[in-house]
Scaffold this active site. Structure first.
Site, PDB file in Angstrom:
ATOM      1  N   ASN A   1       0.862  -1.184   0.000  1.00 54.32           N
ATOM      2  CA  ASN A   1       0.000   0.000   0.000  1.00 54.32           C
ATOM      3  C   ASN A   1       0.898   1.235   0.000  1.00 54.32           C
ATOM      4  O   ASN A   1       1.525   1.540   1.015  1.00 54.32           O
ATOM      5  CB  ASN A   1      -0.893  -0.037   1.251  1.00 54.32           C
ATOM      6  CG  ASN A   1      -1.714   1.224   1.437  1.00 54.32           C
ATOM      7  OD1 ASN A   1      -1.779   2.067   0.535  1.00 54.32           O
ATOM      8  ND2 ASN A   1      -2.344   1.349   2.596  1.00 54.32           N
TER       9      ASN A   1
ATOM     10  N   LYS B   1       0.008   4.242  -0.177  1.00 51.07           N
ATOM     11  CA  LYS B   1      -0.632   5.403   0.471  1.00 51.07           C
ATOM     12  C   LYS B   1      -0.450   6.643  -0.407  1.00 51.07           C
ATOM     13  O   LYS B   1      -0.447   6.529  -1.626  1.00 51.07           O
ATOM     14  CB  LYS B   1      -0.084   5.577   1.897  1.00 51.07           C
ATOM     15  CG  LYS B   1      -0.153   4.267   2.699  1.00 51.07           C
ATOM     16  CD  LYS B   1       0.114   4.425   4.160  1.00 51.07           C
ATOM     17  CE  LYS B   1      -0.031   3.072   4.849  1.00 51.07           C
ATOM     18  NZ  LYS B   1       0.111   3.150   6.290  1.00 51.07           N
TER      19      LYS B   1
ATOM     20  N   HIS C   1      -9.335   1.060   5.254  1.00 48.94           N
ATOM     21  CA  HIS C   1      -8.043   1.289   5.914  1.00 48.94           C
ATOM     22  C   HIS C   1      -8.238   2.254   7.082  1.00 48.94           C
ATOM     23  O   HIS C   1      -9.045   3.182   7.016  1.00 48.94           O
ATOM     24  CB  HIS C   1      -7.029   1.862   4.912  1.00 48.94           C
ATOM     25  CG  HIS C   1      -5.636   1.833   5.444  1.00 48.94           C
ATOM     26  ND1 HIS C   1      -5.175   2.784   6.331  1.00 48.94           N
ATOM     27  CD2 HIS C   1      -4.619   0.958   5.257  1.00 48.94           C
ATOM     28  CE1 HIS C   1      -3.930   2.479   6.658  1.00 48.94           C
ATOM     29  NE2 HIS C   1      -3.570   1.381   6.018  1.00 48.94           N
TER      30      HIS C   1
ATOM     31  N   GLU D   1      -6.587   4.674   8.022  1.00 49.18           N
ATOM     32  CA  GLU D   1      -6.375   6.092   7.677  1.00 49.18           C
ATOM     33  C   GLU D   1      -7.608   6.670   7.007  1.00 49.18           C
ATOM     34  O   GLU D   1      -7.891   7.868   7.143  1.00 49.18           O
ATOM     35  CB  GLU D   1      -5.111   6.214   6.810  1.00 49.18           C
ATOM     36  CG  GLU D   1      -3.860   5.968   7.654  1.00 49.18           C
ATOM     37  CD  GLU D   1      -2.686   5.365   6.911  1.00 49.18           C
ATOM     38  OE1 GLU D   1      -2.670   5.373   5.667  1.00 49.18           O
ATOM     39  OE2 GLU D   1      -1.761   4.877   7.596  1.00 49.18           O
TER      40      GLU D   1
ATOM     41  N   GLU E   1      -4.910  -4.860  10.840  1.00 49.17           N
ATOM     42  CA  GLU E   1      -3.889  -3.831  10.987  1.00 49.17           C
ATOM     43  C   GLU E   1      -4.134  -3.052  12.277  1.00 49.17           C
ATOM     44  O   GLU E   1      -4.955  -2.113  12.293  1.00 49.17           O
ATOM     45  CB  GLU E   1      -3.939  -2.857   9.802  1.00 49.17           C
ATOM     46  CG  GLU E   1      -3.680  -3.497   8.460  1.00 49.17           C
ATOM     47  CD  GLU E   1      -3.153  -2.478   7.450  1.00 49.17           C
ATOM     48  OE1 GLU E   1      -2.066  -2.708   6.918  1.00 49.17           O
ATOM     49  OE2 GLU E   1      -3.810  -1.452   7.218  1.00 49.17           O
TER      50      GLU E   1
ATOM     51  N   GLY F   1       3.000   2.329  10.729  1.00 42.62           N
ATOM     52  CA  GLY F   1       3.963   3.408  10.547  1.00 42.62           C
ATOM     53  C   GLY F   1       4.731   3.782  11.804  1.00 42.62           C
ATOM     54  O   GLY F   1       5.386   4.815  11.847  1.00 42.62           O
TER      55      GLY F   1
ATOM     56  N   SER G   1       3.880  -2.040  10.224  1.00 40.99           N
ATOM     57  CA  SER G   1       5.330  -2.073  10.444  1.00 40.99           C
ATOM     58  C   SER G   1       5.974  -3.394  10.051  1.00 40.99           C
ATOM     59  O   SER G   1       6.962  -3.803  10.664  1.00 40.99           O
ATOM     60  CB  SER G   1       5.663  -1.704  11.901  1.00 40.99           C
ATOM     61  OG  SER G   1       5.291  -0.354  12.160  1.00 40.99           O
TER      62      SER G   1
ATOM     63  N   GLY H   1       3.032  -1.145   4.194  1.00 42.93           N
ATOM     64  CA  GLY H   1       3.032   0.265   3.822  1.00 42.93           C
ATOM     65  C   GLY H   1       4.415   0.723   3.418  1.00 42.93           C
ATOM     66  O   GLY H   1       4.883   0.484   2.304  1.00 42.93           O
ATOM     67  N   GLY H   2       5.112   1.376   4.343  1.00 40.97           N
ATOM     68  CA  GLY H   2       6.390   2.007   4.039  1.00 40.97           C
ATOM     69  C   GLY H   2       7.398   1.102   3.342  1.00 40.97           C
ATOM     70  O   GLY H   2       8.099   1.526   2.412  1.00 40.97           O
TER      71      GLY H   2
END
Ligand code: 13P
Length: 244
Positions: A11, A13, A95, A97, A165, A171, A204, A225-226
């Site tokens: 993802n 984002k 999600h 967010e 999640e 994050g 993470s 994610g990241g």
């Protein structure tokens, strides 16, 4: 019971410009025949270009959100048929967010999942507790309510992936213990309407912790994610999943 094929989804984002497309190209090139499903969910602005450069590869595309309506007067929103038209085969819905930034409710998430299915997309439906919910011992109640409210009737292995999640792990570099992940995944697994629905962990995940997370029972992959933004970070996660 049929084997659940593992899945690693990235993802991106609100990250990625045209010069990020090389990372997707590298992911596809480094792994022409992966033993797991790989899905990249770039921002909508990159979908069509990523579709073109991934053509013929084993990497699938996904959107990050869709509106519940097919079309109409909803400035700034993107419908599921538009995502499908741009090359997506999946879409993330619910999600945390989106739930936080846009106040999305379980009912809306379920409507979005139905819109995704109607457009021929698979829905990656996200849920997870906040830190205060965990600290007050309400994790299982929260995820049970989210699961009931966010999965529409008809959720099945062919149209749905569920992503657990925990909000406090997204994050932050913090992850639940293996026991905590196993507890929530086992709890959710027992409540899924179809035992073939894949249940992935997100929050993470990185090259260093992926193997330990994928060794946990009832973890069928990850929503990353990241660490999905760069091939050098994402491929070790994919490889750990293949070895799991
Ligand atoms: P991070 O991997 O950056 O923690 O993000 C997880 C996530 O929210 C994926 O949807």
């Amino acid at each position: 019971m049929p084997q659940r094929r593992k899945i690693a989804a990235g993802n991106w984002k609100m990250n990625g410009l045209a010069d990020s497309l090389g990372e997707a190209r590298a992911i596809a090139a480094q792994h022409p025949a992966p033993g797991v499903d790989i899905v990249l969910c770039p921002p909508a602005t990159l979908l069509a270009r990523m579709r073109d450069l991934l053509a013929g590869s084993a990497v699938d595309l996904g959107g990050q959100d869709c509106h519940m309506a097919e079309g109409g007067a909803h400035t700034g929103d993107i419908s599921a048929p538009m995502l499908a038209d741009a090359g997506a085969r999946h879409v993330i819905v619910g999600h945390s967010e989106r739930r936080t930034d846009h106040g999305e409710t379980d009912t809306q998430v379920a409507a979005k999942a139905q819109a995704a299915w109607a457009a021929g997309l698979g829905a990656i439906i996200c849920l997870g507790e906040t830190l205060s919910e965990r600290d007050s011992g309400r994790t299982l109640d929260v995820v049970a309510a989210q699961l009931t409210g966010s999965l529409p009737p008809g959720a099945a292995s062919g149209n749905t992936v569920v992503a657990y999640e925990p909000v406090w792990a997204i994050g932050t570099g913090r992850t639940p213990t293996p026991e905590e992940i196993a507890s929530v995944h086992g709890f959710l697994r027992a409540r899924l309407p179809d035992p073939g629905i894949r249940l992935v962990y997100g929050g993470s995940v990185n090259a260093a912790n992926a193997a330990a997370i994928f060794a946990i029972a009832d973890v069928d992959g990850a929503l990353v994610g990241g660490a999905s933004l760069r091939a050098a970070d994402f491929m070790p996660i994919v490889q750990a999943l293949e070895r799991a």
